[in-house]
Scaffold this motif. Structure first.
Motif: not given
Ligand SMILES: Nc1nc2c(ncn2[C@@H]2O[C@H](COP(=O)(O)OP(=O)(O)OP(=O)(O)O)[C@@H](O)[C@H]2O)c(=O)[nH]1
Lengths: 612, 81
Positions: B46-49, B52-53
């Motif tokens: 999963v994306g760091p922020m 997302d994404p």
């Protein structure tokens, strides 16, 4: 066109190796890189097959489906269907599929087959497939598909032999045309599953290496840290490795200039050769190593498959400033030059995201700015060490790159908020396998870039340099002249006129004048300044020295900031016009960048003056 | 369950893709890419922020999808045969 010419179109999913295959077949040198969407235009090449027949090959943009979503995919669909204006229907479609990714790629093969045209399937990347223990029963696959199937390794010499033999033989019969409706489309997946079950055995669905690397590269904390380190190292390396070589070259040209000067009678011609050619061009040519080091990193990163990972990590951030993770790759190419960057935006499906990316791409620090930055930084920023390891000059260079990026983010954010259409944007991006960059490909890429640089140098930049020399030499000073001769030349008048506009941001008339050729090609600013100062006779000890003596620190910083933001380089504006098909976007780009650059330079100049 | 709610690393199977509105091109593209009934999927990263994404493994391919895109895909947990 002779009757024996066979027109072949290469199609396939993005990143399946079509362009590599195209290069292999035609001996071409089209750009190959490890991410989806490298090829955005149709490219044509031809070669003569062993039978003597001429094969004309079209390389088309990769697409996941013939239901086109983006402009580059439309090209592929239209060419295959014979609807592309000015393009005859291909006699044969070579559908390229990545043998390690057949679950996805075979569906497209089936879709192409339904067009009812003669098709040959090339199973590419067979080397990687074998390496991963993937076994494909080719005769069975061929029987079930009803298409000729050949194996290829597009990146190995002779890796396309089987394909050449096949296309050089008889054109296979076309499958019957099939209707394309929603029900039959979803049925394709069922057919792919059956095909896979019957013909392919895979020890594991993913490459073990990808899993291991992605655990780190996509980690929420380490992933970002790795990305930051990679980017920072690139820019430090550009400075640390490129700069000494540049100095060496610049020095060598200066030395040659001096020796040539001795051989020529004094006069305007001597000054053209010594100041204009050896001084001006020598300074610009000195930046070749810096640019090559930058490209070495960009090419290696492109081929490794890391870039889409970076796009993944940054997607959320980019989304918040009105862009998409997909913008990352075009924006990164813009660090080399905004022109390929802007062309690369065609792989962004959403037209709003695409336009936003096009408008901010010129704010990325392109390699043509490097000569200017390097010159000014070398002249004004001391070589201190910061924290014991970093060089202050490198840090300033990094800050300039950062200024471009932050400016772009701000512009993107503003555009996002004034945009009316706020419906959803899609990402849907494939992450490719990691690959070891091939020395040969990187070397070819570097050679191409070097050649382009030298061509610009000997064409546009040379012409402008001679023009600048002319302007600063004629007319000669009157007999009773008191100041330096250049003050009475065309250049002197022109520069002083422009100075009215640029004095508030700290530019003297020489700089103001140099901005004119910089509009054609940024690097020329360096050559122009060299010409103006050398003709003016102020340049003992090199251009850097002359500048350090003539400008204040405030002017130098202001000029650096100006180059970071200003709308320069006509070619960029021309490409914006071509890619968006609108003058309005050109006016918007020019206008906002001029305003941004002027404001930023004004602030920097005035603040620095107060502080120093 | 929606794919956007699937915990990282949990194997699941696709049920189908729902159109978020009529003629949803994103949903169609997802189907073309292989998000169809019976296809095994897994959230790889999963994306760091804000998570997302999300990175989805489907078939032999990895796709990065935004949460809003992943929410169009419904999944069921894999029944171990
Ligand atoms: N190991 C291996 N790598 C390959 C082979 N063919 C291509 N590649 C690599 O696959 C990547 C993609 O190749 P491209 O030729 O750019 O793919 P493309 O299909 O033209 O991609 P788009 O232009 O994005 O549609 C590059 O990194 C190539 O070096 C192959 O047969 N074996």
């Amino acid at each position: 066109m002779s009757a024996s010419t066979l027109r072949i179109a290469l199609v396939g999913n993005p990143n399946c190796g079509k362009t590599a295959l195209f290069n292999q077949l035609t001996g071409g040198r089209q750009k190959v890189a490890n991410y989806a969407g490298v090829t955005v235009e149709r490219k044509e090449g031809r070669f003569t097959a062993p039978s003597g027949r001429v094969l004309q090959i079209l390389d088309l943009p990769g697409t996941y489906s013939l239901e086109a979503n983006s402009p580059d995919e439309q090209i592929t669909r239209d060419v295959c269907a014979g609807q592309f204006p000015g393009e005859a229907v291909p006699d044969l479609i070579v559908c390229v599929a990545d043998a390690t990714n057949l679950r996805l790629h075979l569906r497209f093969v089936l879709e192409v087959k339904r067009l009812g045209r003669p098709v040959v399937l090339a199973l590419n990347m067979m080397d990687t497939a074998r390496h991963r223990g993937i076994v494909i029963d080719v005769p069975e696959l061929q029987r079930r598909l009803g298409l000729p199937v050949v194996e290829t390794v597009a990146v190995k010499r002779g890796g396309a032999r089987a394909l050449i033999e096949r296309v050089d033989g008889e054109v296979p019969l076309a499958a019957p045309v099939q209707a394309d409706d929603a029900a039959s489309r979803s049925d394709l997946h069922g057919q792919v599953r059956e095909l896979l079950a019957a013909t392919v055995t895979m020890p594991r669905t993913t490459a073990a290496l990808d899993d291991a690397l992605d655990r780190w590269a996509l980690h929420p904390v380490f992933g970002l840290a790795i990305l930051a380190v990679v980017m920072f190292l690139v820019f430090q390396a550009v400075y640390a490795a490129g700069k000494p070589m540049s100095d060496l070259i610049g020095g060598a040209f200066g030395w040659m200039g001096e020796h040539v000067a001795v051989l020529m009678p004094a006069g305007p011609l001597q000054s053209l050769v010594v100041n204009g050619l050896f001084g001006g061009l020598g300074t610009v040519i000195g930046f070749l190593p810096v640019i090559l080091v930058l490209f070495l990193f960009i090419l290696t990163l492109e081929e490794s498959g890391y870039l889409p990972r970076a796009a993944f990590l940054l997607d959320r951030l980019m989304l918040s400033v009105g862009l998409t993770g997909r913008s990352f790759i075009p924006l990164l190419s813009s660090f080399a030059c905004a022109i390929p960057g802007i062309m690369g935006t065609r792989s962004i499906q959403d037209p709003r995201d695409r336009l936003a990316t096009i408008l901010i791409a010129p704010l990325m620090t392109c390699s043509a700015r490097l000569p200017v930055y390097a010159l000014l930084i070398g002249a004004f920023i001391p070589m201190h060490k910061v924290f014991g390891i970093f060089n202050l000059q490198g840090v300033v260079l990094f800050a300039l790159y950062l200024a471009g990026i932050l400016g772009a983010m701000a512009v993107g954010w503003v555009m996002k908020h004034i945009r009316r259409d706020k419906s959803e944007h899609a990402l849907l991006m494939e992450l490719p396998s990691y690959r070891m960059p091939k020395l040969r490909d990187v070397a070819i890429g570097l050679y191409e870039r070097g050649a382009i640089f030298m061509k610009r140098l000997t064409g546009v930049i040379l012409g402008l340099t001679v023009l600048m020399w002319f302007l600063s030499t004629f007319p000669g000073p009157p007999a009773d002249a008191t100041g330096p001769a250049i003050n009475y030349s065309f250049a002197g008048y022109l520069g002083r006129g422009l100075q009215y506009i640029f004095a508030p941001i700290g530019f003297n008339w020489q700089i103001s004048l140099a901005l004119i050729p910089a509009f054609a090609a940024r690097e020329t600013a360096v050559a122009a300044l060299a010409t103006v100062y050398l003709v003016g006779g102020d340049a003992a000890g090199g251009l850097g020295h002359a500048l350090a003596g003539q400008f204040s620190l405030a002017s130098a910083l202001s000029l650096l900031v100006w180059f970071a933001y200003a709308p320069q380089c006509m070619s960029t504006l021309a490409i914006i016009r071509r890619e968006t098909n609108s003058w309005r976007n050109v006016v918007i780009s020019f206008g906002y960048m001029f305003a941004l650059a002027y404001t930023a330079s004004f602030i920097v100049y005035q603040v620095t003056r107060m502080l120093t | 369950m929606r794919l956007s709610d699937l915990p990282k690393g949990t194997p699941a199977v696709v049920d189908g893709v729902h159109d978020a509105h009529v003629d949803d091109p994103i949903a169609q593209r997802l189907r073309d890419l292989g998000f169809v009934d019976g296809e095994p999927v897994r959230v790889v990263a999963v994306g760091p922020m804000g998570g997302d994404p999300v990175l989805i493994q489907i078939g032999f391919t990895r796709f990065a999808l935004r949460r809003a895109e992943a929410a169009r895909v419904s999944v069921r947990s894999e029944i171990v045969a």
